[in-house]
Design an enzyme around this catalytic site. Structure first.
Site, PDB file in Angstrom:
ATOM      1  CD  GLU A   1     -44.747 -36.026  51.241  1.00  0.00           C
ATOM      2  OE1 GLU A   1     -45.797 -35.270  51.921  1.00  0.00           O
ATOM      3  OE2 GLU A   1     -43.850 -35.572  50.645  1.00  0.00           O
TER       4      GLU A   1
ATOM      5  NE  ARG B   1     -38.089 -33.062  42.027  1.00  0.00           N
ATOM      6  CZ  ARG B   1     -39.259 -33.737  42.626  1.00  0.00           C
ATOM      7  NH1 ARG B   1     -40.118 -34.070  41.835  1.00  0.00           N
ATOM      8  NH2 ARG B   1     -39.431 -33.656  43.795  1.00  0.00           N
TER       9      ARG B   1
ATOM     10  CE  LYS C   1     -46.929 -36.204  45.047  1.00  0.00           C
ATOM     11  NZ  LYS C   1     -46.283 -36.674  46.321  1.00  0.00           N
TER      12      LYS C   1
END
Ligand code: ATP
Ligand code: MG
Length: 578
Positions: free
Chosen positions: A38, A281, A291
């Site tokens: 994204e 992850r 983020k």
């Protein structure tokens, strides 16, 4: 790039799935993956795991990987991030087959929504966001049907078209899938497919005021660009039933009318029925990677920007001097599993040392200088001594290092009261100066406070290279620079940004900000040989006996050299922590 480690790929369960699919002839023997960021932040070391996995698998099996921006949320996205992400993926050493955007498919996705409406699988819902939440139920209680769930196909089509035409206010209506409000999987309780958002989009401008939801756009994007293995992280595991539900109903492979807008636009892509596969992850200790927290570090001024060498961003790692090959090797060795785990930052640093030991040329630099005058050389003595650029690789050639009677050595390499086992210089003792010969310390100058300010020494001419005594043994060898010829450089000495292995662990109170090491950046002056100062930005050297240092990407100049310490020669952090 010469820094690729020839490795046999680490085997893991996703690789096995691909091998099985190839053996069974699924997807016509094709392997197509994608990396779908994204564009709402900079890439970090965790993203690199996904990049290495997606690009690595496709490359191994002669397949392709697309870089696809998952740009379905215009409010959080920015073209600055798009450009940074492209640069980061290229820097890591990967070439995408195609550069695409979920927004390239907005017309296709819209057609898919109309198809679901016509099939009776989607409806326009007028509930507010709060009401939707309330109707959704909980993990233990089923949800309730929206009062708009029974709308007929024609009414739904009409309302959806008017949503697109901009007739309704933001948030006033959504398009929802009609699945099962009692499902044990909350993702299947009539999830939203489209929302109204009257904001311009970084790629499509003002063309749209309705935007597809991530899950809907993602499944369709994968299918219309022929992705075979859609690899994502574990939190999407219980979105997989929705992914399959969407694709099973749309039949993007068989139904040409859905993808007609792409062909009309000259975008001829293969199509497929992809399979979603989840993996855990990658996490690193002494690091935060969400983020939100990275943005806080930058915006609150805890670091010097996204590319601060202490940041776990790829731009940060780059500015720190981490070679991309080290990051690739690190994730390759970490493997791919479904179990969440945290890997030591020291393991990454080990990979960095391994690559740099092989790649980095050697140079001399003195960080904490102590003048040393060689008394038996003329005061204006000048010579230049050839040194190999790399001790293990003669093909890297040599450089000339200026040598004179006035040198600088590391203050640490002299001891008035030597600790046990000290093999370097002491008053009256001998040491070898790298590439020069053996000197004996004949005098120690002190200031009024008694601090040592300089040394005098004599050089044994018989021990110079090529002389009969050149092989004479002394215990210690130290490095030096010529005081007259060395250039002063700014060096930035970085430590880990956080003091705690898990900066996110708030159990002891406070938050990650309270665990920032405020001394994690120190500025010092170094005296470097001319062949270090003249390097191009981003060149990494081993400053012998000191560590690996990179010429700063932005600030390094010949007239004003600036080096960042990439990593020390040994893992002193682990030792100090013991
Ligand atoms: P956010 O959800 O805050 O936007 P994100 O980390 O999911 O953050 P994306 O841009 O969606 O950001 O990530 C792109 C891809 O990278 C996704 O496929 C995601 O699963 C993967 N990814 C992100 N973080 C990691 C990580 N730590 N390890 C492995 N893959 C990751
Ligand atoms: Mg995400």
């Amino acid at each position: 790039m010469s820094s690729d480690t020839p490795t046999t790929p680490t085997h893991h369960f996703i690789r096995q799935i691909v091998l099985d699919d190839l053996a069974a002839g699924r997807h016509g023997g094709r392997v197509a993956t994608r990396f779908p960021p994204e564009p709402n932040g900079y890439l970090h070391l965790g993203h690199a795991k996904s990049i290495c996995l997606n690009f690595g698998l496709a490359a191994e099996f002669g397949g392709t990987t697309n870089l696809r921006f998952d740009d379905t949320n215009p409010t959080r996205e920015d073209i600055e991030y798009v450009e940074a992400i492209k640069a980061d993926v290229a820097w890591l050493g990967f070439r995408w087959a195609r550069l695409l955007h979920a927004s390239d498919y907005f017309e296709v996705i819209y057609r898919c929504a109309e198809k679901l409406i016509r099939q009776g699988h989607a409806y326009v819902c007028d509930l507010s966001a709060d009401a939707v939440r309330e109707y959704r139920g909980t993990l233990t209680e089923p949800g309730r049907d929206s009062p708009y769930r029974g709308r007929g196909v024609d009414e739904n089509l009409d309302l959806f078209r008017r949503m697109r035409a901009g007739e309704f206010a933001d948030g006033s209506r959504t398009l929802r899938a009609r699945i099962d409000m009692a499902s044990g999987n909350i993702n299947l309780r009539d999830p939203a497919l489209y929302r109204i958002r009257k904001v311009p989009h970084q790629n499509t401008g003002d063309a749209w005021c309705i935007y597809p939801m991530y899950d809907f756009a993602h499944a369709i994007s994968d299918a219309v660009e022929g992705i075979t293995h859609s690899i994502c992280t574990l939190e999407f595991e219980d979105h997989r039933p929705l992914y399959d539900w969407i694709l099973d109903r749309l039949d993007l492979v068989g139904d040409d009318s859905l993808t007609e807008p792409l062909r009309a636009a000259g975008l001829d892509l293969p199509r497929s029925r992809p399979q979603q596969i989840e993996f855990a992850r990658g996490n690193l200790d002494y690091t935060v990677m969400s983020k939100r927290k990275l943005i806080a570090l930058v915006e609150e001024g805890h670091v010097d920007g996204w590319d601060d060498p202490r940041m776990p961003t790829l731009v940060g790692a780059r500015r720190r001097g981490f070679p991309p090959a080290a990051i690739r090797t690190f994730w390759e060795r970490a493997g791919v599993t479904k179990q969440n785990s945290v890997i030591g930052f020291d393991v990454l640093e080990g990979c960095v040392r391994e690559v740099l030991d092989r790649e980095a040329e050697r140079r001399f630099a003195v960080l904490d200088p102590l003048p040393l005058v060689i008394e038996n050389l003329a005061d204006d003595h000048a010579e230049s001594i050839p040194f190999p650029n790399h001790p293990k690789d003669p093909s890297r050639g040599t450089r000339e290092v200026p040598f004179s009677s006035r040198l600088l050595i590391e203050r640490d390499d002299f001891a008035e009261v030597p600790p046990k086992g000290f093999h370097r210089l002491v008053a009256g003792g001998e040491v070898r100066l790298r590439g020069v010969g053996i000197v004996r310390c004949t005098g120690v100058a002190r200031d009024a406070a008694g601090r040592v300010t300089g040394l005098s020494a004599t050089l044994d001419p018989d021990t110079r290279p090529g002389q009969p005594g050149a092989e004479r043994k002394v215990k210690g060898t130290i490095h030096w620079v010529s005081a007259r010829d060395a250039l002063t450089a700014e060096v930035r000495l970085y430590e880990r940004l956080f003091t705690a292995p898990d900066p996110d662990d708030d159990a002891g109170g406070g938050d990650f900000r309270d665990r920032i090491d405020r001394d994690s950046k120190r500025i010092a002056v170094a005296h470097v040989e001319p062949a270090a100062a003249s390097a191009d930005p981003e060149t990494v050297f081993q400053f012998e006996r000191l560590g690996y240092f990179v010429a700063d990407r932005h600030d390094h100049r010949l007239e004003r050299p600036v080096f960042n310490r990439t990593v020390t020669l040994r893992d002193s952090f682990a030792k100090a922590a013991k």
